[in-house]
Design a protein around this motif. Structure first.
Motif, PDB file in Angstrom:
ATOM      1  N   ALA A   1       0.837  -1.210   0.000  1.00  0.00           N
ATOM      2  CA  ALA A   1       0.000   0.000   0.000  1.00  0.00           C
ATOM      3  C   ALA A   1       0.869   1.256   0.000  1.00  0.00           C
ATOM      4  O   ALA A   1       0.571   2.218  -0.720  1.00  0.00           O
ATOM      5  CB  ALA A   1      -0.931  -0.007   1.202  1.00  0.00           C
ATOM      6  N   ARG A   2       1.942   1.235   0.795  1.00  0.00           N
ATOM      7  CA  ARG A   2       2.850   2.398   0.817  1.00  0.00           C
ATOM      8  C   ARG A   2       3.524   2.591  -0.536  1.00  0.00           C
ATOM      9  O   ARG A   2       3.663   3.726  -1.006  1.00  0.00           O
ATOM     10  CB  ARG A   2       3.898   2.238   1.924  1.00  0.00           C
ATOM     11  CG  ARG A   2       3.331   2.379   3.327  1.00  0.00           C
ATOM     12  CD  ARG A   2       4.419   2.412   4.389  1.00  0.00           C
ATOM     13  NE  ARG A   2       5.302   1.252   4.372  1.00  0.00           N
ATOM     14  CZ  ARG A   2       5.043   0.085   4.982  1.00  0.00           C
ATOM     15  NH1 ARG A   2       3.908  -0.080   5.651  1.00  0.00           N
ATOM     16  NH2 ARG A   2       5.924  -0.902   4.930  1.00  0.00           N
ATOM     17  N   GLN A   3       3.908   1.496  -1.160  1.00  0.00           N
ATOM     18  CA  GLN A   3       4.561   1.591  -2.473  1.00  0.00           C
ATOM     19  C   GLN A   3       3.597   2.115  -3.531  1.00  0.00           C
ATOM     20  O   GLN A   3       3.979   2.919  -4.385  1.00  0.00           O
ATOM     21  CB  GLN A   3       5.114   0.225  -2.899  1.00  0.00           C
ATOM     22  CG  GLN A   3       6.399  -0.153  -2.216  1.00  0.00           C
ATOM     23  CD  GLN A   3       7.509   0.808  -2.553  1.00  0.00           C
ATOM     24  OE1 GLN A   3       7.757   1.784  -1.826  1.00  0.00           O
ATOM     25  NE2 GLN A   3       8.199   0.577  -3.639  1.00  0.00           N
ATOM     26  N   ILE A   4       2.360   1.665  -3.476  1.00  0.00           N
ATOM     27  CA  ILE A   4       1.366   2.146  -4.447  1.00  0.00           C
ATOM     28  C   ILE A   4       1.153   3.642  -4.268  1.00  0.00           C
ATOM     29  O   ILE A   4       1.147   4.396  -5.251  1.00  0.00           O
ATOM     30  CB  ILE A   4       0.051   1.355  -4.313  1.00  0.00           C
ATOM     31  CG1 ILE A   4       0.256  -0.064  -4.850  1.00  0.00           C
ATOM     32  CG2 ILE A   4      -1.098   2.066  -5.026  1.00  0.00           C
ATOM     33  CD1 ILE A   4      -0.872  -1.029  -4.524  1.00  0.00           C
ATOM     34  N   GLN A   5       1.009   4.094  -3.031  1.00  0.00           N
ATOM     35  CA  GLN A   5       0.823   5.527  -2.780  1.00  0.00           C
ATOM     36  C   GLN A   5       2.037   6.316  -3.262  1.00  0.00           C
ATOM     37  O   GLN A   5       1.903   7.357  -3.904  1.00  0.00           O
ATOM     38  CB  GLN A   5       0.562   5.787  -1.294  1.00  0.00           C
ATOM     39  CG  GLN A   5       0.288   7.242  -0.976  1.00  0.00           C
ATOM     40  CD  GLN A   5      -0.888   7.804  -1.766  1.00  0.00           C
ATOM     41  OE1 GLN A   5      -1.912   7.155  -1.922  1.00  0.00           O
ATOM     42  NE2 GLN A   5      -0.741   9.003  -2.294  1.00  0.00           N
ATOM     43  N   ARG A   6       3.229   5.808  -2.950  1.00  0.00           N
ATOM     44  CA  ARG A   6       4.474   6.464  -3.366  1.00  0.00           C
ATOM     45  C   ARG A   6       4.547   6.558  -4.892  1.00  0.00           C
ATOM     46  O   ARG A   6       4.877   7.604  -5.450  1.00  0.00           O
ATOM     47  CB  ARG A   6       5.661   5.679  -2.817  1.00  0.00           C
ATOM     48  CG  ARG A   6       6.996   6.245  -3.163  1.00  0.00           C
ATOM     49  CD  ARG A   6       8.112   5.396  -2.508  1.00  0.00           C
ATOM     50  NE  ARG A   6       9.340   5.602  -3.215  1.00  0.00           N
ATOM     51  CZ  ARG A   6       9.751   4.923  -4.274  1.00  0.00           C
ATOM     52  NH1 ARG A   6       9.029   3.929  -4.733  1.00  0.00           N
ATOM     53  NH2 ARG A   6      10.877   5.200  -4.876  1.00  0.00           N
ATOM     54  N   LEU A   7       4.220   5.454  -5.567  1.00  0.00           N
ATOM     55  CA  LEU A   7       4.295   5.449  -7.027  1.00  0.00           C
ATOM     56  C   LEU A   7       3.248   6.371  -7.643  1.00  0.00           C
ATOM     57  O   LEU A   7       3.517   7.037  -8.639  1.00  0.00           O
ATOM     58  CB  LEU A   7       4.144   4.028  -7.566  1.00  0.00           C
ATOM     59  CG  LEU A   7       4.589   3.868  -9.011  1.00  0.00           C
ATOM     60  CD1 LEU A   7       6.099   4.026  -9.118  1.00  0.00           C
ATOM     61  CD2 LEU A   7       4.156   2.548  -9.577  1.00  0.00           C
ATOM     62  N   ARG A   8       2.061   6.435  -7.046  1.00  0.00           N
ATOM     63  CA  ARG A   8       1.028   7.360  -7.539  1.00  0.00           C
ATOM     64  C   ARG A   8       1.525   8.802  -7.447  1.00  0.00           C
ATOM     65  O   ARG A   8       1.331   9.596  -8.371  1.00  0.00           O
ATOM     66  CB  ARG A   8      -0.277   7.185  -6.773  1.00  0.00           C
ATOM     67  CG  ARG A   8      -1.041   5.919  -7.128  1.00  0.00           C
ATOM     68  CD  ARG A   8      -2.377   5.857  -6.396  1.00  0.00           C
ATOM     69  NE  ARG A   8      -3.276   6.898  -6.878  1.00  0.00           N
ATOM     70  CZ  ARG A   8      -4.109   6.765  -7.904  1.00  0.00           C
ATOM     71  NH1 ARG A   8      -4.193   5.617  -8.557  1.00  0.00           N
ATOM     72  NH2 ARG A   8      -4.896   7.759  -8.276  1.00  0.00           N
ATOM     73  N   GLU A   9       2.173   9.136  -6.335  1.00  0.00           N
ATOM     74  CA  GLU A   9       2.705  10.492  -6.164  1.00  0.00           C
ATOM     75  C   GLU A   9       3.819  10.771  -7.169  1.00  0.00           C
ATOM     76  O   GLU A   9       3.866  11.858  -7.766  1.00  0.00           O
ATOM     77  CB  GLU A   9       3.210  10.684  -4.736  1.00  0.00           C
ATOM     78  CG  GLU A   9       2.078  10.717  -3.717  1.00  0.00           C
ATOM     79  CD  GLU A   9       2.543  10.624  -2.271  1.00  0.00           C
ATOM     80  OE1 GLU A   9       3.770  10.626  -2.020  1.00  0.00           O
ATOM     81  OE2 GLU A   9       1.662  10.528  -1.388  1.00  0.00           O
ATOM     82  N   LEU A  10       4.707   9.805  -7.388  1.00  0.00           N
ATOM     83  CA  LEU A  10       5.758   9.965  -8.391  1.00  0.00           C
ATOM     84  C   LEU A  10       5.160  10.149  -9.781  1.00  0.00           C
ATOM     85  O   LEU A  10       5.628  10.981 -10.562  1.00  0.00           O
ATOM     86  CB  LEU A  10       6.698   8.754  -8.388  1.00  0.00           C
ATOM     87  CG  LEU A  10       7.645   8.628  -7.219  1.00  0.00           C
ATOM     88  CD1 LEU A  10       8.324   7.261  -7.226  1.00  0.00           C
ATOM     89  CD2 LEU A  10       8.677   9.742  -7.240  1.00  0.00           C
ATOM     90  N   ALA A  11       4.132   9.362 -10.068  1.00  0.00           N
ATOM     91  CA  ALA A  11       3.480   9.466 -11.378  1.00  0.00           C
ATOM     92  C   ALA A  11       2.880  10.851 -11.571  1.00  0.00           C
ATOM     93  O   ALA A  11       3.046  11.461 -12.639  1.00  0.00           O
ATOM     94  CB  ALA A  11       2.405   8.390 -11.514  1.00  0.00           C
TER      95      ALA A  11
END
Length: 103
Positions: free
Chosen positions: A60-70
């Motif tokens: 979940a943390r990685q998905i949130q992080r990747l969404r922010e990077l995107a």
């Protein structure tokens, strides 16, 4: 219209852009291979210590992080999330296979 009807300047620009795309695709494949080498090591570590193949909190943390990077990269965050979910599913499958082999 076929490619012989395309203006030479347009054809050259198209070729240049496609060459860039091909180079980026190659880089993506190599980066994914490196990522999977790391996740394989994680899988072996988890298996040795009897940890579960999946880590929903980390995911979940990685998905949130990747969404922010995107978002900051002007890439559709939903697309980035789909891509990461696909990768995570493959990693978990690898971890399950490693755990089964080490039992």
């Amino acid at each position: 219209m076929n490619t012989s009807d395309i203006d030479e300047n347009v054809r050259a620009e198209l070729s240049r852009l496609r060459d860039s795309i091909d180079n980026i695709d190659a880089a993506v494949v190599h980066m994914l291979a490196e990522r999977f080498k790391c996740t394989q090591q994680v899988g072996h570590l988890k298996a040795r210590h009897h940890l579960p193949p999946a880590d929903p909190g980390r995911e979940a943390r990685q998905i949130q992080r990747l969404r922010e990077l995107a978002e900051s990269a002007k890439l559709d965050p939903a697309f980035a999330e789909k891509l990461l979910n696909f990768i995570i599913a493959e990693v978990i499958r690898h971890h399950e296979t490693i755990a089964a082999a080490e039992d």
